[in-house]
Design a protein around this motif. Sequence first.
Motif, short mmCIF file in Angstrom:
data_model
loop_
_atom_site.label_atom_id
_atom_site.label_comp_id
_atom_site.label_asym_id
_atom_site.label_seq_id
_atom_site.Cartn_x
_atom_site.Cartn_y
_atom_site.Cartn_z
N SER A 271 -26.00 -35.55 3.09
CA SER A 271 -25.81 -35.35 1.57
C SER A 271 -26.75 -34.47 0.98
CB SER A 271 -26.06 -36.64 1.00
OG SER A 271 -27.15 -37.07 1.08
N CYS A 272 -26.71 -34.07 -0.55
CA CYS A 272 -27.71 -33.23 -1.17
C CYS A 272 -29.23 -33.88 -0.97
CB CYS A 272 -27.22 -33.16 -2.61
SG CYS A 272 -27.08 -34.81 -3.23
N ASN A 273 -29.25 -35.03 -1.21
CA ASN A 273 -30.61 -35.83 -1.17
C ASN A 273 -31.17 -35.85 0.35
OD1 ASN A 273 -31.29 -36.58 -3.97
ND2 ASN A 273 -29.63 -38.18 -3.87
N THR A 274 -30.63 -36.13 1.35
CA THR A 274 -31.00 -35.97 2.57
C THR A 274 -31.14 -34.68 3.00
OG1 THR A 274 -29.48 -37.93 2.99
CG2 THR A 274 -30.45 -36.77 4.83
N THR A 275 -30.29 -33.54 2.69
CA THR A 275 -30.60 -32.20 2.68
C THR A 275 -31.92 -31.82 2.22
OG1 THR A 275 -28.45 -31.56 3.00
CG2 THR A 275 -30.11 -29.95 2.50
N GLY A 276 -32.27 -32.39 0.91
CA GLY A 276 -33.59 -32.06 0.50
C GLY A 276 -34.73 -32.51 1.18
N LEU A 277 -34.48 -33.99 1.39
CA LEU A 277 -35.76 -34.52 2.13
C LEU A 277 -35.95 -33.93 3.59
CD1 LEU A 277 -34.76 -38.22 1.29
CD2 LEU A 277 -36.76 -37.02 0.64
N SER A 278 -34.84 -33.38 4.40
CA SER A 278 -34.83 -32.94 5.67
C SER A 278 -35.60 -31.73 5.43
CB SER A 278 -33.58 -32.65 6.14
OG SER A 278 -32.83 -33.96 6.49
N ARG A 279 -35.28 -30.93 4.39
CA ARG A 279 -36.05 -29.37 4.46
C ARG A 279 -37.56 -29.65 3.98
NH1 ARG A 279 -31.93 -26.85 -0.02
NH2 ARG A 279 -30.38 -26.07 1.33
N LEU A 280 -37.83 -30.74 3.67
CA LEU A 280 -39.34 -30.82 3.14
C LEU A 280 -39.97 -31.65 4.34
CD1 LEU A 280 -41.60 -30.99 1.19
CD2 LEU A 280 -40.74 -33.15 0.39
N LEU A 281 -39.51 -32.55 5.04
CA LEU A 281 -40.05 -33.33 6.23
C LEU A 281 -40.22 -32.50 7.31
CD1 LEU A 281 -38.18 -36.72 5.83
CD2 LEU A 281 -40.58 -36.11 5.40
N ALA A 282 -39.21 -31.65 7.63
CA ALA A 282 -39.14 -30.54 8.89
C ALA A 282 -40.55 -29.96 9.05
CB ALA A 282 -38.15 -29.73 8.93
N PRO A 283 -40.84 -29.22 7.97
CA PRO A 283 -42.16 -28.40 8.21
C PRO A 283 -43.31 -29.35 8.08
CG PRO A 283 -41.43 -28.01 5.94
CD PRO A 283 -40.27 -28.84 6.76
N LEU A 284 -43.40 -29.99 7.29
CA LEU A 284 -44.62 -31.30 7.38
C LEU A 284 -44.88 -31.97 8.56
CD1 LEU A 284 -44.01 -33.00 3.84
CD2 LEU A 284 -45.78 -31.34 4.43
N ASP A 285 -43.59 -32.34 9.44
CA ASP A 285 -43.65 -33.13 10.65
C ASP A 285 -44.27 -32.08 11.59
OD1 ASP A 285 -43.53 -35.25 12.28
OD2 ASP A 285 -41.48 -34.45 12.98
N GLU A 286 -43.54 -30.80 11.62
CA GLU A 286 -44.05 -30.00 12.61
C GLU A 286 -45.51 -29.39 12.55
OE1 GLU A 286 -39.63 -27.74 12.59
OE2 GLU A 286 -41.33 -26.52 11.83
N GLU A 287 -45.89 -29.45 11.46
CA GLU A 287 -47.31 -28.94 11.20
C GLU A 287 -48.28 -29.94 11.10
OE1 GLU A 287 -47.71 -25.60 10.89
OE2 GLU A 287 -49.78 -25.39 10.65
#
Lengths: 335, 335
Positions: A139-155
């Motif tokens: 969903s839109c909200n999960t997409t938005g959260l995933s886009r944010l969490l991905a770089p934070l989690d990687e870095e």
Amino acid sequence: MIRVAINGYGTIGKRVADAVREQPDMEVVGVAKTSPNFEAVRAVEKGYDLYAAIEDRAGKFADADIETAGLVDELVAQSDVVVDATPSGIGAENKAMYDEYETPALYQGGESADVADVSFNARSNYDKARGADHVRVVSCNTTGLSRLLAPLDEEYGVEKARVTLVRRGGDPSQTGRGPINDILPNPITLPSHHGPDVKTIFPEIDIDTLGLKVPATLMHMHSVNVTLETAPDADEVLDLLEGESRIFCIPPEFDIDGTGQLKEYAKDLGRPRGDIWENALWSESITMEGNDFYCFQAIHQESDVVSENVDAIRAVTGSADAEESVQTTNDALGI
Amino acid sequence: MIRVAINGYGTIGKRVADAVREQPDMEVVGVAKTSPNFEAVRAVEKGYDLYAAIEDRAGKFADADIETAGLVDELVAQSDVVVDATPSGIGAENKAMYDEYETPALYQGGESADVADVSFNARSNYDKARGADHVRVVSCNTTGLSRLLAPLDEEYGVEKARVTLVRRGGDPSQTGRGPINDILPNPITLPSHHGPDVKTIFPEIDIDTLGLKVPATLMHMHSVNVTLETAPDADEVLDLLEGESRIFCIPPEFDIDGTGQLKEYAKDLGRPRGDIWENALWSESITMEGNDFYCFQAIHQESDVVSENVDAIRAVTGSADAEESVQTTNDALGI
């Protein structure tokens, strides 16, 4: 050329159709709809072949003097991929038809996760959808959260995320929805479905989400806390997020105070329908308190999944890797 | 009888006047106002002696045929305590007058903390206001947070609090305020003033707050996370909070979905002006995830500080201890 069918031509379907048409490697075979209305009229005017979604309703289009090219199963049969953008729950009902014609299908986030082999976010798990027959674009909200969490989690590593989602009550065209002059905890119990939904993308991330609904229609708003495993400076995190192509870090000098001005900016840019495909994240809101990251981001519920659907088409057809696909999609749309 | 002056007869002042009048140990000497309007008319009709707040505007009341009993300094001179409920910033300007007449003064949360010797919440730090000449009753939101944090901190210890405040844009009568159909991060930068304000009551508590504004007028809404030092069951925390006289734990069977139904319930109870003096906390929202406590609570911005002002009057005059005062106030108001 990847031949794409769009089943369901409402808020998401019409946007995905237009986005697919802009891609250099895709064509829209046709779009399917259940009932005639202004969107059906515009689909034909825009040159899309219009298919009737359910056989027994096909007469309605003739009555409304709207030309159809056939029934939806004919559309599915001749396509390489079908994007199901029907209302929540209908996608699951359509699954058997897609299987019958062996056409890989994308579903939207309104379907439950088990409709598909994999839940998809281009930034986070593109490769998992390669070759899958059934893929759910979250969903839109999960997409938005995933886009944010991905770089934070990687870095930095994510120890725990806590997010309050202040959601618009309905889209601008959903005239029957509320609330009016109210603030609703929704759901009242925790977690909202968003936390578990994020885990379909990031099974390892510890996330608690709280949902609310308010009398607004333009965009959702996330109040985000992420406890990181390290403690970078806020400036460093801003640099990281500015490097993400689908996160728009709002410059302070734009003086954008909320979702109304964001939409106005998108219209000034000439974006189709004033869409905002990226997360819109206030740079000034990025704050680190020890290991705790905070920010506000706005999510355009009608459009942020559009680019994800386009990428998912390439993923299931195996026609590009993640980086190529995202770049092609972004270039074609002007992200 | 404690003789009380109310300087400022708007949203808060008129409610405090009515609440003081209900107390067995207090009387309202008079109320002061700058300009005639319907509230001034009602003050006189209700039998309050009305004083003109600023000398050079006194003529306005005569022009409006509203009888005044004198000027505000005469009111202050003959009172044991003055409750300053003037607009933000005016309280600080009035401080010299209160000193001149040696009348202890209470200020509202719109004043900066340094106007007073102590910031006050009856549940949290009643005794600090004993005998003080200048006491600031903290704002509605800080009051609501303090009432919740006090028992949590005493019982379990608070490691860290993170709160998103989804605030009403204005009161129902503030017709000039917004937003309309928008969700505003407000302020965009962190923290909102609420976190630092809570620290005027709990200097030791680690708290980060994020503020938003939405198109609603009825109540504020808090999305609360508190990381506790221990991990009680949710039921145990509910029991604890149900024991707090100024937290109304909304029973699930009331089927209250938001602030509109809360206000409707308060009106059904016959509460004056439909006021909700207590925090309104959804029992069902109380959730423990490890050491993380979560809940939603709604705060009635127009009235939750009223009972606190009444208690602060007893604190500064040293006429009762915290427990006695809260009990007397609650009994008189029907909390």
